[in-house]
Design an enzyme around this catalytic site. Sequence first.
Site, PDB file in Angstrom:
ATOM      1  N   CYS A 214       2.972  -5.119   6.599  1.00  0.00           N
ATOM      2  CA  CYS A 214       2.600  -4.682   5.250  1.00  0.00           C
ATOM      3  C   CYS A 214       3.831  -4.128   4.521  1.00  0.00           C
ATOM      4  CB  CYS A 214       1.511  -3.615   5.308  1.00  0.00           C
ATOM      5  SG  CYS A 214      -0.116  -4.295   5.700  1.00  0.00           S
TER       6      CYS A 214
ATOM      7  N   HIS B  28       0.829  -1.212   0.000  1.00  0.00           N
ATOM      8  CA  HIS B  28       0.000   0.000   0.000  1.00  0.00           C
ATOM      9  C   HIS B  28       0.859   1.257   0.000  1.00  0.00           C
ATOM     10  CE1 HIS B  28       0.811   0.797   4.278  1.00  0.00           C
ATOM     11  NE2 HIS B  28       0.580  -0.474   4.531  1.00  0.00           N
TER      12      HIS B  28
END
Lengths: 100, 212
Positions: free
Chosen positions: B178, B162
């Site tokens: 992440c 992301h």
Amino acid sequence: MRIAVIAAAAALLAACQGQQAAAPPTATVRATTATAPADLQLICASKAAEQYNVSSEQTLPTGSSVLGGGQYEVQLTLAGAPARCVIDDNAEISTLALVG
Amino acid sequence: MIRVLAAITALIVAAPALATQIYNPNTRTWVDYDPRQAARYYQMHGSVPKEFRRQVVRFRTAEKPGTIIIDGDKHFLYLVQEDFTAIRYGIGVGRDGFGWAGIVEVGRKAEWPRWTPPAEMVARDPEAAKWANGMPGGPENPLGARALYLYEDGRDTIYRIHGTHQPWSIGLDISSGCIRMNNDDVIDLYNRVQPGAKVIVLMSGAALYRGV
């Protein structure tokens, strides 16, 4: 006076040579632990999957290190079984074997 | 500003053994690239160090074009192209204890994604707890401009690739697992990657995600 001038010139020359010896690296960042390039790690994994008839989905590099002389050691897991690969900058594999 | 400094301070406290160093040409030494150094560098240069900027590199692989390969040790994400090349992007990865390795795939993609912190993050992080019911997408959202949701066997892994509202944080071990990218880079990646793309995550000594 002449000696002093010569000494100063020699010191300046030495300083310049010292700066040349300590030329800055071309890279601005580095990893604290040197590892094998990712493409070489995956070449080892691909070859191991083929050689030991293991699915490529279950074959993964788990670590690597620099051996020197353009060679790298890559640790692999083959469906849970550990293996070791030695590969060089030209992507030539010299060692590929299960461990233990 | 105070909030930014507080966030950086919190990250310094939580920082693991550091994985990146930066060369200081003034002292001619390598120094740890920690959140404080990273924020200062970004403030001075308006970008991350050159190695972490998007570029095309040689990449010898049999993986198909469109495959994503993440080198968590060096903080690079490669998108495989034709002719033994790849587009390389700088990334931030999981801090100590939050790194992982494995083979997954892009399950779905989203623009300006909504962020809902997982329960364990809500429990340990008061900042996340404020958004327990979800934070709408936008420039202050930690997921940034785009998200690629990583799946394994059709199930969401909870990990994503992301964007970020902290562009200085590229190159650090800083996330909860992440993979974070600058917003410009994640938009570029988003536009090039299709759902179903294979994602290989390499990280020395990290826990293996299920299946490998």
